[in-house]
Enzyme design. Structure first.
Site, PDB file in Angstrom:
ATOM      1  N   SER A   1       0.837  -1.196   0.000  1.00  0.00           N
ATOM      2  CA  SER A   1       0.000   0.000   0.000  1.00  0.00           C
ATOM      3  C   SER A   1       0.869   1.242   0.000  1.00  0.00           C
ATOM      4  CB  SER A   1      -0.893   0.016   1.240  1.00  0.00           C
ATOM      5  OG  SER A   1      -0.113   0.225   2.412  1.00  0.00           O
ATOM      6  N   ASP A   2       0.328   2.336  -0.504  1.00  0.00           N
ATOM      7  CA  ASP A   2       0.970   3.615  -0.223  1.00  0.00           C
ATOM      8  C   ASP A   2       0.664   3.963   1.232  1.00  0.00           C
ATOM      9  OD1 ASP A   2       2.414   5.935  -0.503  1.00  0.00           O
ATOM     10  OD2 ASP A   2       1.382   6.599  -2.304  1.00  0.00           O
ATOM     11  N   LEU A   3       1.436   4.856   1.788  1.00  0.00           N
ATOM     12  CA  LEU A   3       1.378   5.124   3.219  1.00  0.00           C
ATOM     13  C   LEU A   3      -0.035   5.538   3.655  1.00  0.00           C
ATOM     14  CD1 LEU A   3       3.006   5.333   5.826  1.00  0.00           C
ATOM     15  CD2 LEU A   3       3.553   7.689   5.230  1.00  0.00           C
ATOM     16  N   GLY A   4      -0.651   4.706   4.481  1.00  0.00           N
ATOM     17  CA  GLY A   4      -1.963   5.026   5.022  1.00  0.00           C
ATOM     18  C   GLY A   4      -3.135   4.744   4.108  1.00  0.00           C
ATOM     19  N   SER A   5      -2.899   4.122   2.949  1.00  0.00           N
ATOM     20  CA  SER A   5      -4.008   3.966   2.008  1.00  0.00           C
ATOM     21  C   SER A   5      -4.989   2.872   2.424  1.00  0.00           C
ATOM     22  CB  SER A   5      -3.495   3.701   0.589  1.00  0.00           C
ATOM     23  OG  SER A   5      -2.901   2.430   0.486  1.00  0.00           O
TER      24      SER A   5
END
Length: 654
Positions: A279-283
């Site tokens: 994932s991208d950060l926090g997605s």
């Protein structure tokens, strides 16, 4: 691997899918670097499998040249982390360490290359492959295993803040550059000790958000996805990429981090992808808070994992939420094992179970060595685009008696480097002013004046710049933008900068590009246009050098300035490279990878837009000011006594 998987508890499996923020996981004093209490706790209690940005230094991480790590210390830190993970966990599983590597490893003391938009301006995949192998080697000898990059988003929205990280508007050029980066990063063997896994970003269609807002929604049809946005990723996957990062946006209402069609049907079933997704950060948590497609963190974790998202960059998207999802029977053991096996396979491919450590002395010798610095200069040279050269003003003579160097980007190291760059000793960077001084005759007088800032309007001295121009035979004016972060800037939890007004009487930072800095217009900011017009009004011949991360409004200068160079963000050797072009030691060969619009009102403007052809507006032409592929050189070509021969061919047409 199956034997290892069979011996793992559910908690250990979930821990292997967590990639935590790494810069708090080490501690440093005058004598040594070691794992921190936070690092021990994460391994002991959460069984984490990976860290991200352990060696990153920038205002967001609050790591400076003093508090961050040089290459020797970086290798010692990663060794300490690995030693604890291997010796203090039940199954002795080493960590995966990921770092940002788009135009150099984002760590102190490494080689800084031009940003991706400049890399693609070279149109030279072989050169970019060489560059990527250097970036990989500098990262790996410090203990890194995964390099985040390349960014394969099509840049068809120049207001978007991250254009500088892309290879431009064309799917074919993006695919060629992406494949070159993957091949350079991964080499022929991940066990070489000099290669890293390449993580493709951002899957997919992230670069054309509505209104230019970073992370905004888009609405392409599936034909457009397959014709334009997916081919660069497919080319990079076919080149062997072993990691893919999901994008923040949704497509047709389905967030990319929860799209089974993207992550399983396309990526694995159609393309045969064998690596792991992240994932991208926090997605993952964004499925609850941003997209509102899940009611609870457990539901979000289940949506993502079941869709085919293997790894959580943040540590709070899966972790307890994924354990809860498993307990609630939202995630099966089969689905969990599938994700864990994909992550473990990469650890085996890297040889980490046999040798998780690096040699700190090797890091000292290899990182930013003279050959790497020379390569940075070559990439910068090839990235420069000659936009205009009226009456052959360029190249300049090195024997000029009086030369003015003017502008906010003429002598600013950080404005030259782009986003995702660590703090740099000034001695490591060559600015345009310094590059010019190194090229001209000792008898040449150079008159330098900053004139103004990029954005701030409270402290300008245009009169000084005008005086310098009047004394000179030629004025080189260095304008554009900046992605330089500072310690006054506020940051979101994802690391993107927050656009804020100046605080407490502090001047505005120069930052007008870089993640989070979306634009409503593309005009030169601050008093730059006023500065340029005042210098041109002196009658002294003017050369404009543009240092920036996105296309800007160049209409006035294209009409009134005889010579223009676009250097994008040219990296640490940018000053030398610009001077090489200005004085003819290098014949510019860069070509635009993205169209330069005349006005934001005509956006989008890219060369292979769908038909029917656009017609002009009432106020302006519908064509770009400079088209994709534009670029001049100092060479002259003549065609004469042309002959055309024809030959008849019988048979069916093919």
């Amino acid at each position: 691997m199956q034997d290892l998987l069979a011996r793992m508890t559910v908690e250990e499996k979930v821990g292997q899918l967590s990639t935590l923020l790494g810069w708090e996981m080490y501690q440093k004093d005058e004598r040594r670097v070691d794992i921190s209490a936070a690092g021990k706790k994460a391994i002991d209690e959460r069984h984490i499998g990976a860290l991200w940005a352990t060696l990153r230094a920038d205002p967001w991480t609050k790591k400076t040249l003093k508090t961050g790590l040089n290459p020797l210390q970086a290798a010692e830190a990663t060794n300490a982390l690995q030693k604890y993970a291997v010796e203090h966990t039940r199954l002795h599983i080493p960590l995966l360490l990921a770092e940002e590597c788009p135009h150099g490893h984002m760590a102190i003391g490494t080689t800084v290359f031009p940003t991706s938009i400049g890399q693609s301006s070279t149109w030279d995949p072989a050169l970019i492959r060489r560059m990527a192998s250097v970036i990989a080697s500098e990262a790996r000898v410090q203990g890194t295993h995964i390099g985040y990059g390349p960014v394969l988003d099509l840049a068809r929205e120049p207001r978007w803040s991250r254009v500088e990280e892309t290879y431009g508007e064309d799917p074919v050029l993006n695919g060629q550059m992406g494949a070159a980066m993957v091949q350079g990063f991964q080499g022929t063997s991940l066990k070489s000790g000099l290669n890293v896994v390449s993580t493709l970003k951002h899957f997919t269609a992230y670069g054309v958000p509505e209104g230019g807002h970073n992370g905004g929604s888009i609405s392409p049809g599936y034909r457009e996805l397959n014709q334009s946005f997916l081919p660069p990723f497919r080319a990079a996957v076919k080149a062997g990429a072993l990691s893919v990062m999901t994008a923040y946006n949704s497509i047709d209402g389905v967030p990319c981090s929860a799209s089974e069609w993207l992550l399983t049907d396309v990526l694995r079933k159609q393309w045969g992808f064998q690596g792991f997704t992240v994932s991208d950060l926090g997605s993952i948590s964004g499925l609850v808070g941003s997209h509102h497609v899940a009611a609870t963190p457990a539901e979000a974790a289940a949506l993502a994992l079941n869709a085919g998202l293997d790894n959580d960059l943040s540590g709070y998207g899966y972790d307890k939420a994924l354990l809860a999802a498993h307990q609630q029977k939202l995630v099966s053991m089969e689905a969990l094992d599938r994700a864990v096996s994909r992550v473990l396979r990469v650890k085996f491919d890297l040889g980490l179970f046999e040798n998780p450590y690096v040699d700190p002395k090797k890091a000292t010798k290899l990182v930013r060595n003279p050959a790497h610095v020379q390569l940075a200069r070559q990439v910068a040279q090839e990235s420069i685009v000659l936009l205009k050269n009226e009456k052959n003003l360029l190249p300049l003579a090195k024997t000029l008696q009086r030369l003015a160097v003017i502008g906010p980007n003429a002598d600013n190291i950080y404005n030259q480097l782009g986003d995702y760059t660590a703090p740099q000793p000034e001695s490591n960077i060559v600015t345009v002013l310094e590059g010019i001084r190194a090229q001209v005759s000792p008898a040449t007088q150079i008159f330098y004046a900053k004139g103004c800032a990029i954005r701030d309007t409270t402290d300008a001295n245009i009169a000084e710049a005008v005086a310098a121009a009047r004394r000179a035979q030629v004025a080189v004016v260095v304008l554009g933008g900046s992605s330089a972060r500072d310690f006054q800037t506020d940051y979101q939890s994802t690391g993107a900068a927050t656009v804020t007004a100046a605080k407490g009487g502090q001047p505005l930072s120069d930052m007008e590009s870089g993640e989070g800095y979306d634009r409503a217009t593309l005009d030169l900011l601050g008093k730059q246009q006023e500065l340029l017009q005042a210098v041109v009004a002196t009658g002294t011949p003017v050369v404009v050098v543009l240092i920036k991360g996105r296309p800007l409004n160049l209409n006035w200068m294209a009409a009134h300035v005889p010579a223009m160079l676009d250097a994008w963000y040219p990296g640490q050797e940018g000053g030398h490279a610009v001077a090489d072009v200005l004085f003819g030691d290098y014949n510019p060969a860069g070509r635009l990878p993205i169209s330069v619009p005349r006005h934001v009102g005509q956006l989008p403007v890219y060369y292979n837009a769908k038909r029917p052809a656009k017609h002009d507006y009432v106020e302006t032409s519908a064509k770009p000011l400079y088209s994709f592929g534009h670029g001049l050189s100092y060479s002259k070509f003549e065609y004469s006594t042309l002959r055309v021969s024809t030959a008849e061919h019988s048979g069916p047409c093919r």
